[in-house]
Each structure stands twice: as structure tokens, then as C-alpha cells.
Design a protein around this motif. Structure first.
Motif, PDB file in Angstrom:
ATOM      1  N   TRP A   1     -16.447  82.621   5.673  1.00 19.77           N
ATOM      2  CA  TRP A   1     -15.813  81.742   6.686  1.00 19.77           C
ATOM      3  C   TRP A   1     -16.943  81.026   7.449  1.00 19.77           C
ATOM      4  O   TRP A   1     -16.825  79.974   7.825  1.00 19.77           O
ATOM      5  CB  TRP A   1     -15.147  83.064   7.724  1.00 19.77           C
ATOM      6  CG  TRP A   1     -14.085  82.090   8.683  1.00 19.77           C
ATOM      7  CD1 TRP A   1     -12.943  81.884   8.330  1.00 19.77           C
ATOM      8  CD2 TRP A   1     -14.756  81.479   9.965  1.00 19.77           C
ATOM      9  NE1 TRP A   1     -12.378  81.190   9.551  1.00 19.77           N
ATOM     10  CE2 TRP A   1     -13.419  81.036  10.518  1.00 19.77           C
ATOM     11  CE3 TRP A   1     -15.716  81.616  10.867  1.00 19.77           C
ATOM     12  CZ2 TRP A   1     -13.516  80.247  11.834  1.00 19.77           C
ATOM     13  CZ3 TRP A   1     -15.711  81.038  12.076  1.00 19.77           C
ATOM     14  CH2 TRP A   1     -14.533  80.610  12.480  1.00 19.77           C
TER      15      TRP A   1
ATOM     16  N   ARG B   1      -3.367  79.038  23.444  1.00 20.71           N
ATOM     17  CA  ARG B   1      -3.613  80.268  22.772  1.00 20.71           C
ATOM     18  C   ARG B   1      -2.248  81.424  22.680  1.00 20.71           C
ATOM     19  O   ARG B   1      -2.372  82.011  21.824  1.00 20.71           O
ATOM     20  CB  ARG B   1      -4.980  80.937  23.257  1.00 20.71           C
ATOM     21  CG  ARG B   1      -5.531  81.929  22.154  1.00 20.71           C
ATOM     22  CD  ARG B   1      -7.044  82.197  22.519  1.00 20.71           C
ATOM     23  NE  ARG B   1      -7.485  83.500  21.776  1.00 20.71           N
ATOM     24  CZ  ARG B   1      -8.452  84.164  22.078  1.00 20.71           C
ATOM     25  NH1 ARG B   1      -9.212  84.128  22.971  1.00 20.71           N
ATOM     26  NH2 ARG B   1      -8.491  85.356  21.157  1.00 20.71           N
TER      27      ARG B   1
ATOM     28  N   PHE C   1      -0.613  82.852  19.319  1.00 20.42           N
ATOM     29  CA  PHE C   1      -0.785  84.027  18.959  1.00 20.42           C
ATOM     30  C   PHE C   1       0.714  84.578  18.452  1.00 20.42           C
ATOM     31  O   PHE C   1       0.998  85.001  17.628  1.00 20.42           O
ATOM     32  CB  PHE C   1      -1.315  84.768  20.059  1.00 20.42           C
ATOM     33  CG  PHE C   1      -1.355  86.259  19.745  1.00 20.42           C
ATOM     34  CD1 PHE C   1      -1.971  87.032  18.827  1.00 20.42           C
ATOM     35  CD2 PHE C   1      -0.397  87.112  20.575  1.00 20.42           C
ATOM     36  CE1 PHE C   1      -1.885  88.085  18.373  1.00 20.42           C
ATOM     37  CE2 PHE C   1      -0.442  88.669  20.195  1.00 20.42           C
ATOM     38  CZ  PHE C   1      -1.083  89.080  19.220  1.00 20.42           C
TER      39      PHE C   1
ATOM     40  N   ARG D   1     -11.891  77.407  16.811  1.00 17.77           N
ATOM     41  CA  ARG D   1     -11.589  78.087  15.334  1.00 17.77           C
ATOM     42  C   ARG D   1     -11.773  79.180  15.334  1.00 17.77           C
ATOM     43  O   ARG D   1     -11.128  80.224  14.587  1.00 17.77           O
ATOM     44  CB  ARG D   1     -12.507  77.061  14.465  1.00 17.77           C
ATOM     45  CG  ARG D   1     -11.877  77.253  13.083  1.00 17.77           C
ATOM     46  CD  ARG D   1     -12.614  76.410  11.996  1.00 17.77           C
ATOM     47  NE  ARG D   1     -12.135  76.773  10.602  1.00 17.77           N
ATOM     48  CZ  ARG D   1     -12.778  76.680   9.620  1.00 17.77           C
ATOM     49  NH1 ARG D   1     -13.655  75.696   9.650  1.00 17.77           N
ATOM     50  NH2 ARG D   1     -12.544  77.160   8.473  1.00 17.77           N
ATOM     51  N   VAL D   2     -12.917  79.743  16.015  1.00 17.21           N
ATOM     52  CA  VAL D   2     -13.234  81.340  15.948  1.00 17.21           C
ATOM     53  C   VAL D   2     -11.851  82.111  16.529  1.00 17.21           C
ATOM     54  O   VAL D   2     -11.619  82.849  16.412  1.00 17.21           O
ATOM     55  CB  VAL D   2     -14.669  81.566  16.689  1.00 17.21           C
ATOM     56  CG1 VAL D   2     -14.902  83.058  16.971  1.00 17.21           C
ATOM     57  CG2 VAL D   2     -15.709  80.910  16.039  1.00 17.21           C
ATOM     58  N   GLU D   3     -11.451  81.547  18.000  1.00 13.31           N
ATOM     59  CA  GLU D   3     -10.306  82.222  18.607  1.00 13.31           C
ATOM     60  C   GLU D   3      -9.094  82.110  17.652  1.00 13.31           C
ATOM     61  O   GLU D   3      -8.505  83.007  17.516  1.00 13.31           O
ATOM     62  CB  GLU D   3      -9.860  81.332  19.579  1.00 13.31           C
ATOM     63  CG  GLU D   3     -11.063  81.428  21.047  1.00 13.31           C
ATOM     64  CD  GLU D   3     -10.655  80.505  21.976  1.00 13.31           C
ATOM     65  OE1 GLU D   3     -11.068  80.810  23.102  1.00 13.31           O
ATOM     66  OE2 GLU D   3      -9.953  79.631  21.966  1.00 13.31           O
ATOM     67  N   ALA D   4      -8.939  80.988  16.734  1.00 15.24           N
ATOM     68  CA  ALA D   4      -7.907  81.017  15.997  1.00 15.24           C
ATOM     69  C   ALA D   4      -7.686  81.957  14.836  1.00 15.24           C
ATOM     70  O   ALA D   4      -6.900  82.876  14.362  1.00 15.24           O
ATOM     71  CB  ALA D   4      -7.537  79.544  15.672  1.00 15.24           C
ATOM     72  N   PHE D   5      -9.086  82.186  14.277  1.00 14.95           N
ATOM     73  CA  PHE D   5      -9.231  83.055  13.192  1.00 14.95           C
ATOM     74  C   PHE D   5      -8.965  84.469  13.775  1.00 14.95           C
ATOM     75  O   PHE D   5      -8.297  85.247  13.133  1.00 14.95           O
ATOM     76  CB  PHE D   5     -10.628  83.003  12.732  1.00 14.95           C
ATOM     77  CG  PHE D   5     -10.877  83.944  11.674  1.00 14.95           C
ATOM     78  CD1 PHE D   5     -10.327  83.888  10.217  1.00 14.95           C
ATOM     79  CD2 PHE D   5     -11.978  84.776  11.908  1.00 14.95           C
ATOM     80  CE1 PHE D   5     -10.586  84.467   9.272  1.00 14.95           C
ATOM     81  CE2 PHE D   5     -12.061  85.587  10.657  1.00 14.95           C
ATOM     82  CZ  PHE D   5     -11.558  85.650   9.481  1.00 14.95           C
ATOM     83  N   THR D   6      -9.711  84.782  14.946  1.00 15.46           N
ATOM     84  CA  THR D   6      -9.697  85.864  15.683  1.00 15.46           C
ATOM     85  C   THR D   6      -7.793  86.281  15.800  1.00 15.46           C
ATOM     86  O   THR D   6      -7.544  87.584  15.628  1.00 15.46           O
ATOM     87  CB  THR D   6     -10.028  86.209  17.024  1.00 15.46           C
ATOM     88  OG1 THR D   6     -11.507  85.734  16.737  1.00 15.46           O
ATOM     89  CG2 THR D   6      -9.985  87.603  17.502  1.00 15.46           C
ATOM     90  N   ASP D   7      -7.218  85.551  16.274  1.00 20.44           N
ATOM     91  CA  ASP D   7      -5.717  85.619  16.676  1.00 20.44           C
ATOM     92  C   ASP D   7      -4.922  85.880  15.382  1.00 20.44           C
ATOM     93  O   ASP D   7      -4.117  86.738  15.396  1.00 20.44           O
ATOM     94  CB  ASP D   7      -5.201  84.523  17.159  1.00 20.44           C
ATOM     95  CG  ASP D   7      -5.708  84.295  18.825  1.00 20.44           C
ATOM     96  OD1 ASP D   7      -6.440  85.194  19.406  1.00 20.44           O
ATOM     97  OD2 ASP D   7      -5.396  83.444  19.599  1.00 20.44           O
TER      98      ASP D   7
END
Lengths: 197, 197, 197, 197
Positions: free
Chosen positions: A57, C5, C9, D5-11
Motif C-alpha cells: 500500500w 468521512r 464510513f 487516502r490514509v483515512e479512507a483506507f483506515t475507514d
């Protein structure tokens, strides 16, 4: 193409691949730690694959943040790369279940090689797509360790030697080598690799 | 409607459909390559469905990037299209398990037809929604091969002939024809198909 | 809160709930249409739940596009609403397997009621959060059919009568009533419901 | 790095973890409420884990909305935090199946501790990355209850005492304590915690 949408689709696939592997953990049939411990060899394989996906990633994020264009060719090579990763859960489950046997470990290794090849081909396409108008982007991608490693003849020589070792000596070595390589790729990234946005 | 959110929802569903199919790979019970090889007919079906989803996503991406409006009608037809794709995992699993039998191959083919019909109906709605204010968008969507193919009488004639062949001659032909058609749709896209963003 | 966000989610959870239901389709053990047909009562339940989720998403999309604020209270009520939807797969699987029995149909119905209540409570919180500074947003949300229906005493009277009918007469009626209600909610939306973005 | 993008992946990962737990509900084999009731102890565990994920997401949302930078270190610590959460489904399934036994409850508790430690380490990294240029961001994150709680010696003292109680007295206490702690973390958030965007 709409880069953001390709990235979002890619992230969704990677996130699902990562979490599908969780389904392979068997809920222990007994309320004892020894029943839980039956999952321990799978846990080892899971941790390695988790690390694998984290490295994949990270490098994908860098490459896609930089690229100015996403062509149809890049789209399909990205799909090929996702395809190689989608086979990771079955490789992980098999390698985790028979951690001391050569065939499952070789299969895991093969998926890793497929992934590396798909990654290199994808990088090539991104480098080519940016070469004429954004040579600095192409240069940066060409400098990534994961790219240089997988395009060097000695890397593949070592890989072949490893595969032979795995077959002949002690299969779990396969996972040990994979971990070492993943850690190298995680640590030695180009300096600006997390400065792009 | 908020186009970005409809796209994101669509992408999440497609990504999950794609990765759900991975669950059908059975972890081999033995650490031997022959045990792994029991998955090989499913692997063939999986690769075809992966290609299918790649083609579907590409065309959806083009159409939704162009459209200026997402109406309630488009929303529901998009859901119908997603519904047809959500049946792909069961069709793939069945066709992969009994790759030489007519019924599973016909069922796979039927899901493909449902998908094609849903796609055409969705395209129609998008063309209609843009016709008055953005005729150039409607024209572009009407020129897509996947649209022209699935709205031509000879295509459906060939399709019927194929279905008959599959029944009477050799069922796996169904998958062969599907692959050929998917490759045609993947290759012959309109020139600007990856220039939109 | 970061509205985008929370929406993303929510969409991911809804998309996964929708596709998890696909896993309940059993790959037929035989290559015959009669083996496939064993899935048909589940297919009926699946189609209803798919419609359910389509209606739920549409209304959520409208409400969240309009709201100017997402408070902590709204966040947690949104989670409650997601929780009710996360129980849909098990309700669908049970109702689909025993389509003529009262208990599974009542359970499905109960989940639907839970969802409706969670939706109303969530709507209330959004209306309250916008009341002082954006009264027009609150007014629009208060005019939604799904809100007015689920806050009227006669709706719940009819619902109770339905539950009794289901118990005493013919359990599949439960699904019939659910479909009718979903179609009404899908059709009679406020005129501007797909104009917001 | 590209924060969105990090947030979206985390979510995506969190949303999948949340919904994977739904798969553990067994479709009752009989159309009776007593058959459904066999899921009730799992339902209790599921509700707690749902609450857990709601609290985790909320705090992650706050922290990531505030941070001005996402470094490689933060990325990997975020992965570690996701890893701890990815083990939640197996812990929930085991604790739900053997709700009165000490080992499964201790295991659930251990995953909770891992999560808390990963959260603190991630917070530290975010605080450090913002300290020089955005001290106000670092100060805000340092004031979060979830951070202060998990960095205080008395919290871990109480935790150890709880673990002992669980072992010696009545294992389900473990879940009771977890719920109390989660509610405290959900209620006592800093005042501006949902004002950031």
C-alpha cells in the motif's frame, strides 16, 4: 482517468483482502489457551501478510500520488497487481496451516514473485506515461527501492537460490526471507516518500 | 444527487463482490500441489469474473465521470446493475465447480445477460438525463462499444446461438465466448475513454 | 465532525452489509437447475433486503447532504442505525430459509421496526442540530415521507395489526407488507430529493 | 502522506472488521425463538465490540482531522493499531461463545490492552510530528481522555486488578468493565471533539 476513484477502488480491494484473512482464524472450540494456540502458526503467516500489504500500500500510495496521468494501460496493470494480491489470503491460509511443508511455502513465495512482477510492470507503465511531460515524476518512481530491487538480475538470482534452499533445507525459511525483504522495503524508502500528498 | 457518494458506494460494492469470490478458494487439505490443483477450475472461473468486473468498472467509470446529473431513476437503475453483479460470486462458484456441465455455464451466461441488460437500461437513463442540456455527454455514452454491442439485434442473435451451442456441444464454450467478448470490450473502447476525469 | 468521512464510513458499512448477504447463497451441490432452485426462497428474501438497503441509503444520502452539522450525538445515533442494519443479514438468512414460518418472519419485521425507530431518532437529532441556524434544512427533513410515516400513530397501529396478521394467518405476508412499504418509500420521495448535492 | 487516502483506507478496514463480526451470527437451524436465542451471548459480545469500534473510530477521527502531517512512522503505527483491531472478531467470537469462562474473557481483554497501547503509541507519534510547527494540535491530542487514561499508571494498576478479579471471581466481569470504560470514553470527550472538520 479519475485518479481519486481508481485509488479508492484499489484501497477498498486491498482493505478487504487484508481483512478477509481474519476469517481464517478459527474460533477455538474449547475455552482453553491451548485451543487458542492452534491458531499460532496461522497468526505468524497472518502477521507476515499484514506487513506485506502495508508495504504494498505504501509504495502504491507513493506512485499514485506522484503520477499525473492514469491511462487505460495503467488501469489494467493495476488490476493485474490487485489480482496477485487477491490470491494472498489463500496462500497465507495454506502456508499458515502447513508451515513446515515445502509446497505451501513455495506457493506463498510464488504469489510474492507474481506481486513483485506485477508491481514492476505497473511501475514501468507509470514511468512511461509521465516521461515526456513530467520526467521528474518518472525519475522519482525509478529511484524507489522496491522498483530497483525487482528489476535487478542479482535479486532474482538470490530469489532462485532461496527457492532452492526452501525446497531442500527447511521450508519455513521462505517466510523468514520474505519478512527480511519486507522489512528492507519498509525501512529503505526514498527520503521524500511520505512528503508527497 | 451527490455523484461522488453514489460512485463511492458503487465502488465499495464492486470491490467487495470481487473479493468475496476469493473466499471460494478452498485452502488445500494437504500440503501437496495436487491438493492445490483441485482449485484450478475455480481459478479459471475466478479469472474470467475478475476480467468481467474490470471491464464493468471501467465502463461505469467513464459513464459516471461524464454525466452531469444523477437522478433518482439513475440511482435505482445503478442499484439494479449492482444487483446483477452481486449474483456473480454464486454464478462463478457454481460454474467453476462444474466447468463441463451445461446448467452452471448457462446460469453464468444468464447473469452476464442480466448485467448487459441492466447496463443498457442504465446507459439509456443517463443519456436521457443529459440530452437536453449536455447533448455531447449523451452522444459520447451512445458511442461506447459496450452500449452499441448490447443494443444491436445481431449481438443478441449471436448470443442465442451461443447459448444453444453451449447446451448442445460443449458447455465450457460458454466461458470461452465470455472471455472473447470481455477482451473485445476491454480493447475497443472509445479513444478518449481514459482522458476524462 | 468531518461529514465526508462519516458518510464514507457509513457507505462502507452499508455496502458490506449488502454484499455479506450474498455469502448466504449456497453453491448448488449438483449441476442441475433443481439444485439451484433450493436458493429460491432465499433469493426472494435477498431481493427484499436489497431493496431495503437501497431505500435506506437514499434517505440517508438526502439527510446527510442537507445537514450542516454532524454532532457527537448524530454520530452515535448514526452508529445505532448502522447497528440495526448490521443485523439484516442474519434476519434475511433466517426469513429466507423458513419463509412460511412465523418466528423468522416476525424477527425480520422486528429488525425493520428497529431500523425505522433508529432512523426517526437520527432524523430528530439532525433536525434539532440545524433548527436554530438552518431552519430550512430541518423543515425539509421533517417533510420526508420516511420520517412522517414512522412518526405517525396510525402507521404503528397498522404495523401492530400486520404483526398480528402475520402470526395468525400466513407468515409470508410479513414480507409482502415490507415490500409494499419499501416501494411506497422508494416512490414517494420529496421532489427535490435527488437535486441536492 | 495523502491524509485523505490514509483515512479512507483506515475507514475501510474498520468498517470491514465491524461487519465481519456479523458473520459469526449463526442462522438458527429451527424456526423457533429458542433457536434464535442461542445467539444471545454472542449478541452481547457483538454489541460491546460495536461500541468499542464506535469509540475507536471517533477518537481516530479527531486525531487525524487535527494532525497536519502523516509521516511514515505514523502510517506504520496506524497499521499496528489496525492490526490490533483486526483481531477483535476472533476475540469477540470466542468471548461470546464461552461468556462465563476465564480464558476467552482474558483474551478479549488482552486485545483491548493491545489496542490501547497501539493507540497511545500512535498518539505519541502524532503529537511529536506536530510539536514544532503546530503545538496547539499536539496540546489538543494530549488532552484527549483516551490518551490521558491510557498513559496513567493508576489506570494500568486498576486494569491489572481487574484482570485478577476476572480470573478469580467471575469472568463476565471482564466485559462489564470493558463496557463501563467504553462508555466513559464515549461520554467524556473534549468539548470541541465534534467541532473539527
Amino acid at each position: 482517468m479519475n485518479k481519486g476513484r481508481v485509488e479508492a477502488f484499489t484501497d477498498a480491494v486491498i482493505a478487504i483482502v487484508m481483512t478477509i484473512m481474519v476469517l481464517e482464524f478459527k474460533t477455538p472450540e474449547q475455552p482453553t489457551f491451548s485451543a487458542l494456540a492452534e491458531n499460532s502458526s496461522y497468526l505468524a503467516a497472518y502477521l507476515i501478510s499484514f506487513l506485506f500489504i502495508g508495504v504494498a500500500w505504501y509504495n502504491h500510495h507513493y506512485m499514485f500520488t506522484l503520477t499525473k496521468r492514469v491511462t487505460k494501460k495503467i488501469y489494467w496493470l493495476n488490476n493485474l497487481w490487485l489480482l496477485s494480491m487477491s490470491l494472498l489470503p489463500v496462500a497465507t491460509a495454506w502456508a499458515g496451516r502447513f508451515i513446515t511443508k515445502p509446497q505451501p511455502e513455495l506457493f506463498y513465495f510464488l504469489i510474492f514473485v507474481l506481486w513483485a512482477v506485477a508491481y514492476v510492470v505497473l511501475s514501468h507503465a507509470i514511468i512511461a506515461a509521465n516521461q515526456s511531460k513530467h520526467p521528474e515524476v518518472s525519475a522519482k518512481i525509478g529511484r524507489m527501492l522496491v522498483y530497483r530491487l525487482h528489476t535487478s538480475w542479482w535479486f532474482w538470482l538470490v530469489t532462485l537460490a532461496m527457492a532452492a534452499l526452501v525446497l531442500l533445507v527447511w521450508p519455513p525459511l521462505s517466510l523468514v526471507f520474505t519478512v527480511i525483504e519486507l522489512i528492507i522495503m519498509a525501512v529503505f524508502t526514498t527520503t521524500d516518500s511520505d512528503q508527497v500528498a
